[in-house]
Design an enzyme around this catalytic site. Structure first.
Site, PDB file in Angstrom:
ATOM      1  N   SER A  57       0.790  -1.345  -0.151  1.00 40.68           N
ATOM      2  CA  SER A  57       0.140  -0.166   0.202  1.00 40.68           C
ATOM      3  C   SER A  57       0.677   1.500  -0.157  1.00 40.68           C
ATOM      4  O   SER A  57       0.078   2.170   0.058  1.00 40.68           O
ATOM      5  CB  SER A  57      -0.793   0.129   0.901  1.00 40.68           C
ATOM      6  OG  SER A  57      -1.623  -0.253   0.990  1.00 40.68           O
ATOM      7  N   LYS A  60      -0.251   3.653  -2.056  1.00 38.81           N
ATOM      8  CA  LYS A  60      -0.937   4.519  -2.513  1.00 38.81           C
ATOM      9  C   LYS A  60      -0.364   5.916  -2.845  1.00 38.81           C
ATOM     10  O   LYS A  60      -0.948   7.253  -2.818  1.00 38.81           O
ATOM     11  CB  LYS A  60      -1.955   4.550  -1.551  1.00 38.81           C
ATOM     12  CG  LYS A  60      -2.650   3.337  -1.726  1.00 38.81           C
ATOM     13  CD  LYS A  60      -3.435   3.072  -0.447  1.00 38.81           C
ATOM     14  CE  LYS A  60      -4.332   1.395  -0.802  1.00 38.81           C
ATOM     15  NZ  LYS A  60      -3.777   0.759  -0.042  1.00 38.81           N
ATOM     16  N   SER A 121      -5.956   3.515   4.687  1.00 39.01           N
ATOM     17  CA  SER A 121      -5.807   2.909   3.521  1.00 39.01           C
ATOM     18  C   SER A 121      -6.716   2.863   2.423  1.00 39.01           C
ATOM     19  O   SER A 121      -6.091   0.766   2.378  1.00 39.01           O
ATOM     20  CB  SER A 121      -3.836   2.287   3.874  1.00 39.01           C
ATOM     21  OG  SER A 121      -3.622   1.470   2.683  1.00 39.01           O
TER      22      SER A 121
END
Length: 436
Positions: A57, A60, A121
């Site tokens: 993640s 991101k 997230s």
């Protein structure tokens, strides 16, 4: 006996001195890691910095970059509402992943979805934003890879907007195979974080929020706690930490891109593939402690500094034959403690402004940039350089401190005549010397 004692004392003292001056070592229990100064991109520590690893993640951060860029360009707005596709909805219902459940019969503001992505997230929210910005996640992935190249990242490959493994996308992957996952090296991840913080510092306004309620006051209300447990309010709190992004998948292990500010120094760290969620913060703490213990921000050069041997630059066709030059602004850098004297200035002329002979051509304006000063490390320790080759930070411009007007035709003519007769005289002298 006295000689023996003196010899032992001297040997012990020399041994102590040697160990005291030895370069500090650091053992980071991660597959890859890097620590950099957030202002200049100066690398303070690295381990397997160019090894391609799964960032999970932490991907991101690129989605955040593209969203904040779209906000700046007024392509979308914070209060703009968007519908949720069946794809984003299906992903958002998977609570084994990090998510806030989304409805297909509701519209959500960009701000709501961004907060869910940056703090919690949330994967479904991330996909919804990618679809809003680019029309589809597949098109958004193209933007991610293009932006990475533009930012100077080299070791990377994005296949989705979230950092999930493609197998978790219920067959909706638009790039790569079903088992593919986004990949970045620690260096590339640091470049992304460096660019995000410097181009869009407002990212920290949300990244630093420890807890927030999603859709507060509705039936869908969810308490979101930031996965960055190093925020001072959370259980691995570290003073000054205010970002940035965690990551965790089976392939990636546990990862963290952190940033911390103390005084006027901000550091960026990346640790990739640690053992547990807690380990990624323990190893980041090592990096931060190492950085603040062994480096400090120092003014290396003041403004109006002149390099010895380069205090002037020759000028042709001017009323004066040279012009004084000096640094335009002071230069401060994060350097190793106690080693300021090992950072030496080097003047680099701008060849585009100069003749082949290294001269400026009049007229010359006051404040005209004629080059820059690089600061080179001459100590015995290891110097890792900067995140980006040709980085403009870590150097300062050199400018003219006065103007030089162009000489009139009469002066230029006299100089030409003088040069002509001077050449004849030199030739005559050389000829006479040849007779003897």
């Amino acid at each position: 006996m006295v000689t023996l004692i003196f010899s032992f004392f001297t040997t012990s003292l020399l041994g102590f001195s040697k160990s005291a001056s030895a370069a500090p070592s650091l053992d980071v229990a991660a597959e890859g890691a890097i620590l950099v100064d957030a202002e200049t991109g100066k690398i303070l520590y690295q381990k397997n910095a160019d090894k391609l690893l799964a960032p999970a993640s932490m991907s991101k951060m690129m989605t955040e970059y593209l969203l904040l860029e779209a906000i700046d360009k007024k392509k979308i707005s914070w209060d703009q509402k968007t519908s949720i596709s069946e794809y984003a909805h299906k992903i958002s219902q998977n609570r084994t992943l990090s998510n806030v459940p989304l409805r297909v019969d509701e519209k959500y503001t960009v701000r709501e979805l961004y907060q869910a992505m940056a703090i919690y997230s949330a994967n479904g929210a991330t996909i919804a934003l990618s679809e809003l910005i680019a029309g589809s996640e597949g098109e958004f992935v193209k933007k991610m890879n293009a932006k990475a190249k533009e930012l100077g990242m080299k070791d990377f490959n994005f296949v989705n907007s979230t950092g999930l493994n493609n197998k978790d996308l219920f067959g909706n992957h638009n790039s790569g195979s079903e088992t593919d996952e986004n990949m970045m090296s620690p260096r590339a991840t640091a470049i992304l974080a460096f660019s995000l913080l410097n181009d869009h510092p407002e990212v920290l306004e949300t990244a630093s929020v420890p807890r927030l309620k999603f859709r507060e006051g509705t039936d869908d209300e969810i308490q979101m706690e930031n996965w960055n447990w190093m925020l001072p309010e959370l259980n691995s709190g570290y003073e000054g930490v205010d970002g940035l992004k965690t990551g965790s998948t089976d392939i990636a292990g546990n990862c963290f891109t952190g940033t911390v500010k103390k005084g006027d120094t901000r550091l960026i760290s990346v640790v990739m593939k640690t053992g547990t969620r807690l380990d990624r913060f323990k190893e980041t703490k090592k990096l931060f402690d190492f950085g603040f213990a062994n480096f400090e921000k120092e003014q290396i050069l003041p403004d109006n500094y002149q390099v010895k041997g380069n205090k002037t630059v020759p000028v042709v066709k001017g009323k004066e034959k040279e012009v004084k030059v000096a640094t335009k602004e002071p230069l401060s850098m994060v350097i190793k403690r106690g080693e300021k004297e090992n950072y030496k200035p080097k003047f680099v002329m701008d060849k585009k402004k100069m003749t082949k002979e290294g001269e400026l051509t009049a007229p010359v304006k006051k404040g005209e940039v004629v080059g820059h000063i690089n600061v080179e490390y001459t100590g015995s320790g290891e110097d890792y350089g900067y995140l980006l080759n040709g980085e403009t930070k870590g150097k300062t411009e050199v400018v003219t401190t006065q103007s030089v007007e162009k000489a009139n035709w009469f002066v230029l003519a006299l100089r030409g005549v003088g040069g002509f007769f001077g050449g004849l005289w030199s030739g005559a002298v050389d000829m006479v010397k040849g007779w003897f």
